[in-house]
Motif scaffolding. Structure first.
Motif, PDB file in Angstrom:
ATOM      1  N   ILE A  42       0.880  -1.162   0.000  1.00 18.05           N
ATOM      2  CA  ILE A  42       0.000   0.000   0.000  1.00 18.05           C
ATOM      3  C   ILE A  42       0.914   1.207   0.000  1.00 18.05           C
ATOM      4  O   ILE A  42       1.770   1.346   0.872  1.00 18.05           O
ATOM      5  CB  ILE A  42      -0.927   0.019   1.220  1.00 18.05           C
ATOM      6  CG1 ILE A  42      -1.866  -1.184   1.176  1.00 18.05           C
ATOM      7  CG2 ILE A  42      -1.710   1.327   1.274  1.00 18.05           C
ATOM      8  CD1 ILE A  42      -2.721  -1.329   2.415  1.00 18.05           C
ATOM      9  N   LYS A  43       0.784   2.076  -0.985  1.00 17.52           N
ATOM     10  CA  LYS A  43       1.679   3.221  -1.137  1.00 17.52           C
ATOM     11  C   LYS A  43       0.932   4.518  -0.849  1.00 17.52           C
ATOM     12  O   LYS A  43       0.201   5.019  -1.693  1.00 17.52           O
ATOM     13  CB  LYS A  43       2.273   3.230  -2.548  1.00 17.52           C
ATOM     14  CG  LYS A  43       3.138   4.425  -2.867  1.00 17.52           C
ATOM     15  CD  LYS A  43       4.335   4.519  -1.941  1.00 17.52           C
ATOM     16  CE  LYS A  43       5.181   5.729  -2.242  1.00 17.52           C
ATOM     17  NZ  LYS A  43       4.801   6.929  -1.486  1.00 17.52           N
ATOM     18  N   PRO A  44       1.094   5.075   0.370  1.00 12.08           N
ATOM     19  CA  PRO A  44       0.510   6.388   0.630  1.00 12.08           C
ATOM     20  C   PRO A  44       1.301   7.465  -0.096  1.00 12.08           C
ATOM     21  O   PRO A  44       2.463   7.260  -0.443  1.00 12.08           O
ATOM     22  CB  PRO A  44       0.635   6.526   2.153  1.00 12.08           C
ATOM     23  CG  PRO A  44       1.775   5.643   2.519  1.00 12.08           C
ATOM     24  CD  PRO A  44       1.800   4.531   1.505  1.00 12.08           C
ATOM     25  N   ALA A  45       0.674   8.600  -0.335  1.00 15.08           N
ATOM     26  CA  ALA A  45       1.321   9.715  -1.042  1.00 15.08           C
ATOM     27  C   ALA A  45       1.947   9.224  -2.344  1.00 15.08           C
ATOM     28  O   ALA A  45       3.104   9.492  -2.642  1.00 15.08           O
ATOM     29  CB  ALA A  45       2.354  10.397  -0.142  1.00 15.08           C
ATOM     30  N   VAL A  66      -2.567   5.751  -2.561  1.00 15.89           N
ATOM     31  CA  VAL A  66      -3.404   6.776  -1.941  1.00 15.89           C
ATOM     32  C   VAL A  66      -2.737   8.130  -2.134  1.00 15.89           C
ATOM     33  O   VAL A  66      -1.531   8.257  -1.942  1.00 15.89           O
ATOM     34  CB  VAL A  66      -3.596   6.495  -0.427  1.00 15.89           C
ATOM     35  CG1 VAL A  66      -4.496   7.541   0.206  1.00 15.89           C
ATOM     36  CG2 VAL A  66      -4.138   5.101  -0.194  1.00 15.89           C
ATOM     37  N   ASP A  67      -3.523   9.126  -2.518  1.00 14.24           N
ATOM     38  CA  ASP A  67      -2.991  10.483  -2.639  1.00 14.24           C
ATOM     39  C   ASP A  67      -4.130  11.475  -2.500  1.00 14.24           C
ATOM     40  O   ASP A  67      -5.284  11.140  -2.770  1.00 14.24           O
ATOM     41  CB  ASP A  67      -2.285  10.699  -3.976  1.00 14.24           C
ATOM     42  CG  ASP A  67      -1.232  11.793  -3.890  1.00 14.24           C
ATOM     43  OD1 ASP A  67      -0.040  11.453  -3.779  1.00 14.24           O
ATOM     44  OD2 ASP A  67      -1.601  12.985  -3.914  1.00 14.24           O
ATOM     45  N   ASP A  87      -7.056  11.913   2.078  1.00 14.79           N
ATOM     46  CA  ASP A  87      -5.942  12.257   2.955  1.00 14.79           C
ATOM     47  C   ASP A  87      -5.542  11.009   3.740  1.00 14.79           C
ATOM     48  O   ASP A  87      -6.286  10.540   4.599  1.00 14.79           O
ATOM     49  CB  ASP A  87      -6.363  13.389   3.896  1.00 14.79           C
ATOM     50  CG  ASP A  87      -5.228  13.881   4.768  1.00 14.79           C
ATOM     51  OD1 ASP A  87      -4.299  13.106   5.054  1.00 14.79           O
ATOM     52  OD2 ASP A  87      -5.285  15.057   5.169  1.00 14.79           O
ATOM     53  N   TRP A  88      -4.381  10.455   3.435  1.00 14.47           N
ATOM     54  CA  TRP A  88      -3.896   9.223   4.058  1.00 14.47           C
ATOM     55  C   TRP A  88      -3.846   9.336   5.586  1.00 14.47           C
ATOM     56  O   TRP A  88      -4.233   8.420   6.297  1.00 14.47           O
ATOM     57  CB  TRP A  88      -2.517   8.885   3.495  1.00 14.47           C
ATOM     58  CG  TRP A  88      -1.834   7.744   4.185  1.00 14.47           C
ATOM     59  CD1 TRP A  88      -0.839   7.820   5.108  1.00 14.47           C
ATOM     60  CD2 TRP A  88      -2.104   6.359   4.002  1.00 14.47           C
ATOM     61  NE1 TRP A  88      -0.475   6.562   5.499  1.00 14.47           N
ATOM     62  CE2 TRP A  88      -1.235   5.639   4.850  1.00 14.47           C
ATOM     63  CE3 TRP A  88      -3.007   5.632   3.216  1.00 14.47           C
ATOM     64  CZ2 TRP A  88      -1.232   4.251   4.932  1.00 14.47           C
ATOM     65  CZ3 TRP A  88      -2.995   4.250   3.301  1.00 14.47           C
ATOM     66  CH2 TRP A  88      -2.122   3.580   4.143  1.00 14.47           C
ATOM     67  N   CYS A  92      -5.973   6.978   8.181  1.00 13.57           N
ATOM     68  CA  CYS A  92      -5.369   6.126   9.204  1.00 13.57           C
ATOM     69  C   CYS A  92      -5.842   6.481  10.604  1.00 13.57           C
ATOM     70  O   CYS A  92      -5.881   5.623  11.472  1.00 13.57           O
ATOM     71  CB  CYS A  92      -3.849   6.239   9.143  1.00 13.57           C
ATOM     72  SG  CYS A  92      -3.164   5.518   7.652  1.00 13.57           S
TER      73      CYS A  92
END
Length: 94
Positions: A42-45, A66-67, A87-88, A92
């Motif tokens: 899972i890749k935030p930003a 996610v971005d 917004d990650w 969270c």
């Protein structure tokens, strides 16, 4: 090799918080600290997917990006199974 931050012009307000990671940085980190093979990432930003593309090339599966920005959705969907625009940090925290 020159430092990206020192050589890149300051961002305009429209470009704020958008700092693509050069592919060589991701490759160097993967060489030094390789994650286990076969995991979903899972890749935030995720931005334009620069890190996700390197992960994909190295055999990792980016299942979610996610971005907060919608602009790069087409680029991200080429290297991540799905993308969530939100917004990650708030995601969270909830």
């Amino acid at each position: 090799m020159t430092d990206f931050v020192l050589t890149h012009p300051a961002p305009t307000p429209r470009e704020a918080d958008y700092w693509p990671t050069p592919f060589w940085v991701t490759n160097a980190l993967l060489d030094a600290y390789p994650p286990p093979v076969g995991i979903d990432v899972i890749k935030p930003a995720i931005g334009d997917g620069a890190i996700a593309r390197v992960l994909e090339e190295r055999g990792y599966n980016v299942s979610l990006g996610v971005d907060i920005r919608e602009e790069c959705r087409d680029q991200v969907e080429a290297c991540a199974r799905s993308m969530l625009v939100c917004d990650w940090l708030r995601l969270c925290a909830s």
